[in-house]
Write a protein that holds these residues in place. Structure first.
Motif, mmCIF file in Angstrom:
data_model
loop_
_atom_site.group_PDB
_atom_site.id
_atom_site.type_symbol
_atom_site.label_atom_id
_atom_site.label_comp_id
_atom_site.label_asym_id
_atom_site.label_seq_id
_atom_site.Cartn_x
_atom_site.Cartn_y
_atom_site.Cartn_z
ATOM 1 N N LEU A 107 0.813 -1.220 0.000
ATOM 2 C CA LEU A 107 0.000 0.000 0.000
ATOM 3 C C LEU A 107 0.846 1.269 0.000
ATOM 4 O O LEU A 107 0.334 2.356 -0.269
ATOM 5 C CB LEU A 107 -0.954 -0.004 1.196
ATOM 6 C CG LEU A 107 -2.033 -1.085 1.181
ATOM 7 C CD1 LEU A 107 -2.824 -1.068 2.484
ATOM 8 C CD2 LEU A 107 -2.945 -0.919 -0.012
ATOM 9 N N CYS A 108 2.142 1.141 0.291
ATOM 10 C CA CYS A 108 2.997 2.332 0.284
ATOM 11 C C CYS A 108 3.119 2.923 -1.119
ATOM 12 O O CYS A 108 3.588 4.050 -1.268
ATOM 13 C CB CYS A 108 4.370 2.030 0.876
ATOM 14 S SG CYS A 108 5.409 1.004 -0.172
ATOM 15 N N GLN A 109 2.673 2.187 -2.119
ATOM 16 C CA GLN A 109 2.694 2.689 -3.494
ATOM 17 C C GLN A 109 1.452 3.505 -3.838
ATOM 18 O O GLN A 109 1.394 4.123 -4.893
ATOM 19 C CB GLN A 109 2.824 1.514 -4.476
ATOM 20 C CG GLN A 109 4.072 0.691 -4.275
ATOM 21 C CD GLN A 109 5.330 1.507 -4.467
ATOM 22 O OE1 GLN A 109 5.428 2.314 -5.385
ATOM 23 N NE2 GLN A 109 6.293 1.320 -3.593
ATOM 24 N N GLN A 110 0.471 3.507 -2.955
ATOM 25 C CA GLN A 110 -0.768 4.232 -3.222
ATOM 26 C C GLN A 110 -0.675 5.663 -2.700
ATOM 27 O O GLN A 110 0.049 5.950 -1.752
ATOM 28 C CB GLN A 110 -1.952 3.498 -2.593
ATOM 29 C CG GLN A 110 -2.182 2.142 -3.232
ATOM 30 C CD GLN A 110 -3.497 1.534 -2.827
ATOM 31 O OE1 GLN A 110 -4.389 2.217 -2.336
ATOM 32 N NE2 GLN A 110 -3.626 0.239 -3.052
ATOM 33 N N SER A 111 -1.444 6.538 -3.306
ATOM 34 C CA SER A 111 -1.387 7.961 -2.937
ATOM 35 C C SER A 111 -1.808 8.210 -1.495
ATOM 36 O O SER A 111 -1.338 9.160 -0.870
ATOM 37 C CB SER A 111 -2.248 8.792 -3.881
ATOM 38 O OG SER A 111 -3.616 8.507 -3.686
ATOM 39 N N ILE A 112 -2.665 7.367 -0.944
ATOM 40 C CA ILE A 112 -3.103 7.583 0.434
ATOM 41 C C ILE A 112 -1.918 7.535 1.394
ATOM 42 O O ILE A 112 -1.897 8.246 2.389
ATOM 43 C CB ILE A 112 -4.207 6.585 0.852
ATOM 44 C CG1 ILE A 112 -4.833 7.036 2.187
ATOM 45 C CG2 ILE A 112 -3.678 5.163 0.907
ATOM 46 C CD1 ILE A 112 -6.087 6.288 2.564
ATOM 47 N N TYR A 113 -0.935 6.732 1.081
ATOM 48 C CA TYR A 113 0.252 6.639 1.939
ATOM 49 C C TYR A 113 0.949 7.999 2.035
ATOM 50 O O TYR A 113 1.234 8.484 3.129
ATOM 51 C CB TYR A 113 1.214 5.568 1.417
ATOM 52 C CG TYR A 113 2.536 5.556 2.144
ATOM 53 C CD1 TYR A 113 2.613 5.098 3.463
ATOM 54 C CD2 TYR A 113 3.691 6.001 1.536
ATOM 55 C CE1 TYR A 113 3.818 5.090 4.148
ATOM 56 C CE2 TYR A 113 4.896 5.995 2.208
ATOM 57 C CZ TYR A 113 4.957 5.540 3.503
ATOM 58 O OH TYR A 113 6.156 5.545 4.179
ATOM 59 N N GLN A 114 1.208 8.624 0.905
ATOM 60 C CA GLN A 114 1.876 9.933 0.908
ATOM 61 C C GLN A 114 1.032 10.985 1.617
ATOM 62 O O GLN A 114 1.563 11.831 2.331
ATOM 63 C CB GLN A 114 2.194 10.387 -0.526
ATOM 64 C CG GLN A 114 3.341 9.642 -1.138
ATOM 65 C CD GLN A 114 4.616 9.799 -0.326
ATOM 66 O OE1 GLN A 114 4.931 10.870 0.176
ATOM 67 N NE2 GLN A 114 5.351 8.712 -0.183
ATOM 68 N N ARG A 115 -0.270 10.919 1.445
ATOM 69 C CA ARG A 115 -1.146 11.896 2.097
ATOM 70 C C ARG A 115 -1.141 11.706 3.607
ATOM 71 O O ARG A 115 -1.148 12.686 4.358
ATOM 72 C CB ARG A 115 -2.550 11.796 1.500
ATOM 73 C CG ARG A 115 -2.518 12.257 0.040
ATOM 74 C CD ARG A 115 -3.770 12.091 -0.786
ATOM 75 N NE ARG A 115 -5.011 11.911 -0.136
ATOM 76 C CZ ARG A 115 -5.856 10.912 -0.424
ATOM 77 N NH1 ARG A 115 -5.555 10.006 -1.328
ATOM 78 N NH2 ARG A 115 -7.012 10.822 0.191
ATOM 79 N N ILE A 116 -1.093 10.465 4.066
ATOM 80 C CA ILE A 116 -1.032 10.209 5.510
ATOM 81 C C ILE A 116 0.318 10.638 6.067
ATOM 82 O O ILE A 116 0.388 11.210 7.158
ATOM 83 C CB ILE A 116 -1.339 8.727 5.813
ATOM 84 C CG1 ILE A 116 -2.826 8.442 5.538
ATOM 85 C CG2 ILE A 116 -0.979 8.369 7.254
ATOM 86 C CD1 ILE A 116 -3.218 6.978 5.638
ATOM 87 N N VAL A 117 1.387 10.391 5.336
ATOM 88 C CA VAL A 117 2.722 10.820 5.770
ATOM 89 C C VAL A 117 2.757 12.339 5.925
ATOM 90 O O VAL A 117 3.268 12.862 6.919
ATOM 91 C CB VAL A 117 3.815 10.338 4.782
ATOM 92 C CG1 VAL A 117 5.139 11.032 5.030
ATOM 93 C CG2 VAL A 117 3.982 8.831 4.864
ATOM 94 N N ARG A 118 2.207 13.052 4.956
ATOM 95 C CA ARG A 118 2.195 14.519 5.014
ATOM 96 C C ARG A 118 1.358 15.019 6.190
ATOM 97 O O ARG A 118 1.737 15.970 6.874
ATOM 98 C CB ARG A 118 1.662 15.094 3.705
ATOM 99 C CG ARG A 118 2.649 14.966 2.561
ATOM 100 C CD ARG A 118 2.013 15.262 1.225
ATOM 101 N NE ARG A 118 1.350 16.546 1.160
ATOM 102 C CZ ARG A 118 1.736 17.545 0.391
ATOM 103 N NH1 ARG A 118 2.777 17.397 -0.401
ATOM 104 N NH2 ARG A 118 1.070 18.678 0.380
ATOM 105 N N LEU A 119 0.221 14.369 6.420
ATOM 106 C CA LEU A 119 -0.626 14.756 7.546
ATOM 107 C C LEU A 119 0.100 14.525 8.866
ATOM 108 O O LEU A 119 0.107 15.397 9.736
ATOM 109 C CB LEU A 119 -1.941 13.975 7.525
ATOM 110 C CG LEU A 119 -2.852 14.194 8.725
ATOM 111 C CD1 LEU A 119 -3.313 15.655 8.812
ATOM 112 C CD2 LEU A 119 -4.040 13.245 8.674
ATOM 113 N N ASP A 120 0.716 13.369 9.018
ATOM 114 C CA ASP A 120 1.457 13.054 10.241
ATOM 115 C C ASP A 120 2.579 14.074 10.460
ATOM 116 O O ASP A 120 2.773 14.572 11.571
ATOM 117 C CB ASP A 120 2.013 11.633 10.165
ATOM 118 C CG ASP A 120 2.647 11.177 11.469
ATOM 119 O OD1 ASP A 120 2.034 11.386 12.540
ATOM 120 O OD2 ASP A 120 3.753 10.604 11.416
ATOM 121 N N ALA A 121 3.283 14.421 9.393
ATOM 122 C CA ALA A 121 4.360 15.412 9.495
ATOM 123 C C ALA A 121 3.809 16.776 9.912
ATOM 124 O O ALA A 121 4.388 17.447 10.776
ATOM 125 C CB ALA A 121 5.097 15.523 8.163
#
Length: 112
Positions: A45-59
């Motif tokens: 799932l790290c290849q899906q866009s939701i992963y990047q969006r969650i990373v940005r939110l967490d940051a």
């Protein structure tokens, strides 16, 4: 500085992302954001866009807690207010974002 409106925006984004996450990984929805990031990073799932969006939110949430919200992750200059209004999870100023996107496109070309 009153951070309550920003916290509300970030909370709304988190709610939306958790709803999306429920459809693809229901076991992760009860975890903390940092645990969700960790679990997704170790999965396809790290290849899906939701992963990047969650990373940005967490940051963004971590930066807010540390008093560093709104600073570019690359150059540490202030991120333009209009960029943050458009996306409260923005991590880069305009100049660094353009540089990052250009560099990323180059890496994609080289890898094919």
């Amino acid at each position: 500085m009153n951070t309550q409106p920003l916290r509300q925006k970030l909370s709304a984004i988190e709610t939306e992302l958790r709803q999306e996450l429920t459809a693809i990984a229901p076991k992760l929805t009860d975890l903390s954001l940092s645990d969700v990031v960790e679990q997704l990073a170790a999965s396809p799932l790290c290849q899906q866009s939701i992963y990047q969006r969650i990373v940005r939110l967490d940051a963004a949430i971590c930066q807010l807690e540390l008093g560093l919200y709104g600073l570019c992750a690359d150059c540490e200059a202030n991120i333009e207010p209009e960029r943050l209004r458009a996306d409260p999870t923005e991590q880069r100023c305009r100049v660094c974002d353009e540089h990052f996107r250009h560099q990323h496109r180059q890496e994609l070309r080289l890898s094919h």
